[in-house]
Design a protein around this motif. Structure first.
Motif, PDB file in Angstrom:
ATOM      1  N   VAL A 277      40.966 -48.803  -3.509  1.00 28.39           N
ATOM      2  CA  VAL A 277      40.376 -49.673  -1.850  1.00 28.39           C
ATOM      3  C   VAL A 277      39.493 -49.085  -1.748  1.00 28.39           C
ATOM      4  O   VAL A 277      39.351 -47.754  -1.203  1.00 28.39           O
ATOM      5  CB  VAL A 277      41.411 -50.122  -1.027  1.00 28.39           C
ATOM      6  CG1 VAL A 277      40.813 -50.959  -0.386  1.00 28.39           C
ATOM      7  CG2 VAL A 277      42.285 -50.730  -2.333  1.00 28.39           C
ATOM      8  N   PRO A 278      38.836 -49.473  -1.467  1.00 24.23           N
ATOM      9  CA  PRO A 278      36.464 -48.565   0.086  1.00 24.23           C
ATOM     10  C   PRO A 278      37.683 -48.713   0.733  1.00 24.23           C
ATOM     11  O   PRO A 278      38.727 -48.980   1.674  1.00 24.23           O
ATOM     12  CB  PRO A 278      35.710 -48.944  -0.618  1.00 24.23           C
ATOM     13  CG  PRO A 278      36.432 -50.914  -1.328  1.00 24.23           C
ATOM     14  CD  PRO A 278      37.781 -50.565  -2.105  1.00 24.23           C
ATOM     15  N   SER A 279      36.584 -48.734   1.809  1.00 28.05           N
ATOM     16  CA  SER A 279      37.185 -48.280   2.726  1.00 28.05           C
ATOM     17  C   SER A 279      36.480 -49.363   3.467  1.00 28.05           C
ATOM     18  O   SER A 279      35.938 -50.062   3.473  1.00 28.05           O
ATOM     19  CB  SER A 279      36.213 -47.562   4.082  1.00 28.05           C
ATOM     20  OG  SER A 279      35.838 -47.383   5.744  1.00 28.05           O
ATOM     21  N   PRO A 280      37.255 -50.017   4.355  1.00 26.05           N
ATOM     22  CA  PRO A 280      37.301 -51.741   5.192  1.00 26.05           C
ATOM     23  C   PRO A 280      35.624 -51.462   5.764  1.00 26.05           C
ATOM     24  O   PRO A 280      35.151 -52.381   6.092  1.00 26.05           O
ATOM     25  CB  PRO A 280      38.171 -51.801   6.247  1.00 26.05           C
ATOM     26  CG  PRO A 280      39.469 -50.072   5.725  1.00 26.05           C
ATOM     27  CD  PRO A 280      38.912 -49.629   5.132  1.00 26.05           C
ATOM     28  N   ALA A 281      35.319 -49.882   6.432  1.00 27.35           N
ATOM     29  CA  ALA A 281      34.552 -50.610   7.538  1.00 27.35           C
ATOM     30  C   ALA A 281      32.889 -49.867   6.659  1.00 27.35           C
ATOM     31  O   ALA A 281      33.562 -49.536   5.317  1.00 27.35           O
ATOM     32  CB  ALA A 281      34.391 -48.553   7.865  1.00 27.35           C
ATOM     33  N   GLY A 282      31.713 -50.648   7.026  1.00 26.63           N
ATOM     34  CA  GLY A 282      31.216 -50.084   5.955  1.00 26.63           C
ATOM     35  C   GLY A 282      30.940 -51.644   5.291  1.00 26.63           C
ATOM     36  O   GLY A 282      30.407 -52.066   5.749  1.00 26.63           O
ATOM     37  N   ARG A 283      31.350 -51.295   3.495  1.00 30.90           N
ATOM     38  CA  ARG A 283      31.147 -52.643   3.386  1.00 30.90           C
ATOM     39  C   ARG A 283      32.161 -53.273   3.577  1.00 30.90           C
ATOM     40  O   ARG A 283      32.869 -53.582   2.535  1.00 30.90           O
ATOM     41  CB  ARG A 283      30.962 -52.045   1.779  1.00 30.90           C
ATOM     42  CG  ARG A 283      29.269 -50.995   1.473  1.00 30.90           C
ATOM     43  CD  ARG A 283      29.154 -50.095  -0.088  1.00 30.90           C
ATOM     44  NE  ARG A 283      27.533 -50.016   0.229  1.00 30.90           N
ATOM     45  CZ  ARG A 283      27.800 -48.484   0.313  1.00 30.90           C
ATOM     46  NH1 ARG A 283      28.799 -48.604   1.293  1.00 30.90           N
ATOM     47  NH2 ARG A 283      26.632 -48.510  -0.082  1.00 30.90           N
ATOM     48  N   GLY A 284      32.681 -54.096   4.507  1.00 31.53           N
ATOM     49  CA  GLY A 284      33.864 -54.988   4.720  1.00 31.53           C
ATOM     50  C   GLY A 284      33.684 -56.089   3.303  1.00 31.53           C
ATOM     51  O   GLY A 284      35.459 -56.258   2.959  1.00 31.53           O
ATOM     52  N   VAL A 285      33.180 -56.545   2.611  1.00 28.59           N
ATOM     53  CA  VAL A 285      33.078 -57.415   1.836  1.00 28.59           C
ATOM     54  C   VAL A 285      33.949 -56.651   1.171  1.00 28.59           C
ATOM     55  O   VAL A 285      34.439 -57.557   0.262  1.00 28.59           O
ATOM     56  CB  VAL A 285      31.889 -57.600   1.821  1.00 28.59           C
ATOM     57  CG1 VAL A 285      31.607 -58.544   0.456  1.00 28.59           C
ATOM     58  CG2 VAL A 285      31.076 -58.382   2.422  1.00 28.59           C
TER      59      VAL A 285
END
Ligand code: BG6
Length: 369
Positions: A277-285
């Motif tokens: 799972v990528p960070s929710p910050a930045g590329r939230g989509v």
């Protein structure tokens, strides 16, 4: 010589904070400039580049897949990544303004060497990312960036992968600086984040006990699937490759958005799926999209093993197992999210009684095509 570890692989996993620090050493100035002094290409040569091809095999290929996201984002130069064994047989479009980056730990992989020779015949400039001083691939290249990861003995690559990623980031940042384009502003922040990476990796390594426990539990699974999006997708491929190499288990990595177009049929009651799972910050989509992918597979019975950063609460309701990693910007996240996957496959393999350092049918360096 295993330094108290049961396997070279465990030793090399543990060496990763130092290896990453060594790759960075002397290459970042206090003002955030990237210095690549072994690169014998002039700034003008680099400004003339209008296309990048990355060629590599195995784990090194996965580092190239990550590099594509970073290089295209920071430099806006189109970048393609291809397994070296396929590259030259399809007559790729190359010329003087093409930069071919050949990534190889050993510097002796024949497939990569032949791809490099083909690129040179077409007049492309070749830059090697390599861990072995004086090996054939750097000797035949126009320029080389050594990863300084130290000798890697275990057949399955670990610290070489992380140092290859760092080298790719450095090249991407350097190209962005030299060309002075839009994303050059981001460079300073990224340099700072790279410098924090050895400490973050130490934190990751200290929190691996739950992964070891999980590994013992997964040792009897029929298959393990891995999903990710963006740079998490190559991490999923690398996680699956490690499990194939070491545990001889059926393992596949998928782009999470592609699951619904076929692979979701593999999900059955209890199928373990590792979700990066990528960070929710930045590329939230991107983050929200993968959370809904996790919901979808869980609704079909998957046992979800979620790798997410500290403080990401949105994943909690859908995670049967949750592995936390330190907060890291999306592009650099593969440096931290890969480590639990290395530990997982190493532990599953050892629970299954396999020789972790010398898996069957594999060689550290493959010098035939
Ligand atoms: C393989 C090794 O055959 O070669 C892999 O078993 C490795 O671990 C691949 O990733 C590429 O090797 P190199 O030395 O070119 O990075």
């Amino acid at each position: 010589e295993k330094g108290g570890y049961d396997y070279f692989m465990l030793k090399e996993i543990a060496e990763q904070p130092q290896a990453v620090a060594d790759t960075l050493l002397g290459r970042l100035t206090e003002t955030g400039e990237i210095v690549l002094d072994e690169v014998r290409l002039t700034d003008q040569d680099l400004r003339d580049v209008d296309k990048v091809f990355i060629v590599a095999c195995g784990t090194a290929y996965h580092s190239g897949l990550v590099a594509k996201y970073a290089i295209e984002h920071w430099t806006r130069i189109p970048c393609e990544v291809e397994t070296a064994s396929e590259f030259r047989y399809r007559d790729p479009v190359l010329d003087r303004s093409t930069l071919v980056i050949a990534i190889s730990q050993s510097g002796e992989t024949m497939d990569t060497l032949m791809a490099l020779r083909h690129a040179k015949e077409q007049k492309a400039r070749v830059l090697a990312i390599c861990n072995t001083n004086g090996s054939t691939i750097p000797r035949e290249s126009d320029a080389v960036l050594y990863t300084h990861g130290g000798p890697e003995v275990a057949v399955a690559s670990t610290k070489a992968f992380l140092t290859q990623l760092v080298a790719c980031y450095l090249i991407g940042l350097h190209l962005a600086q030299v060309r002075g384009i839009k994303y050059a502003d981001e460079v300073g922040a990224v340099v700072q984040q790279l410098q924090e990476m050895p400490d973050k990796l130490r934190t990751v390594l200290e929190s691996m006990e739950p992964v070891r426990k999980l590994a013992r539990d997964l040792a009897s699974a029929q298959q393990v699937l891995f999903i990710g999006r963006h740079v998490g997708y190559p991490v999923a491929l690398e996680g699956a490759l490690k499990l194939k190499e070491l545990a001889y288990m059926h393992a596949e990595g998928f782009a999470a958005g592609e699951l619904k177009h076929g692979p979701i049929a593999l999900i059955d009651q209890g199928t373990p799926v590792v979700c990066i799972v990528p960070s929710p910050a930045g590329r939230g989509v991107l983050h929200d999209k993968i959370v809904s992918n996790i919901q979808e597979i869980r609704a079909r019975g998957a046992r979800t093993i979620v790798i997410a950063e500290e403080g990401d609460d949105a994943v909690v309701p859908y995670a049967d197992e949750l592995i936390r990693v330190p907060r890291t910007p999306t592009l650099l996240a593969p440096l931290v999210t890969t480590v639990p996957l290395q530990v997982l496959s190493c532990e599953i393999a050892s629970s299954r009684g396999h020789d972790v350092d010398q898996p069957r049918n594999l060689a550290k360096s493959v010098t035939v095509e």
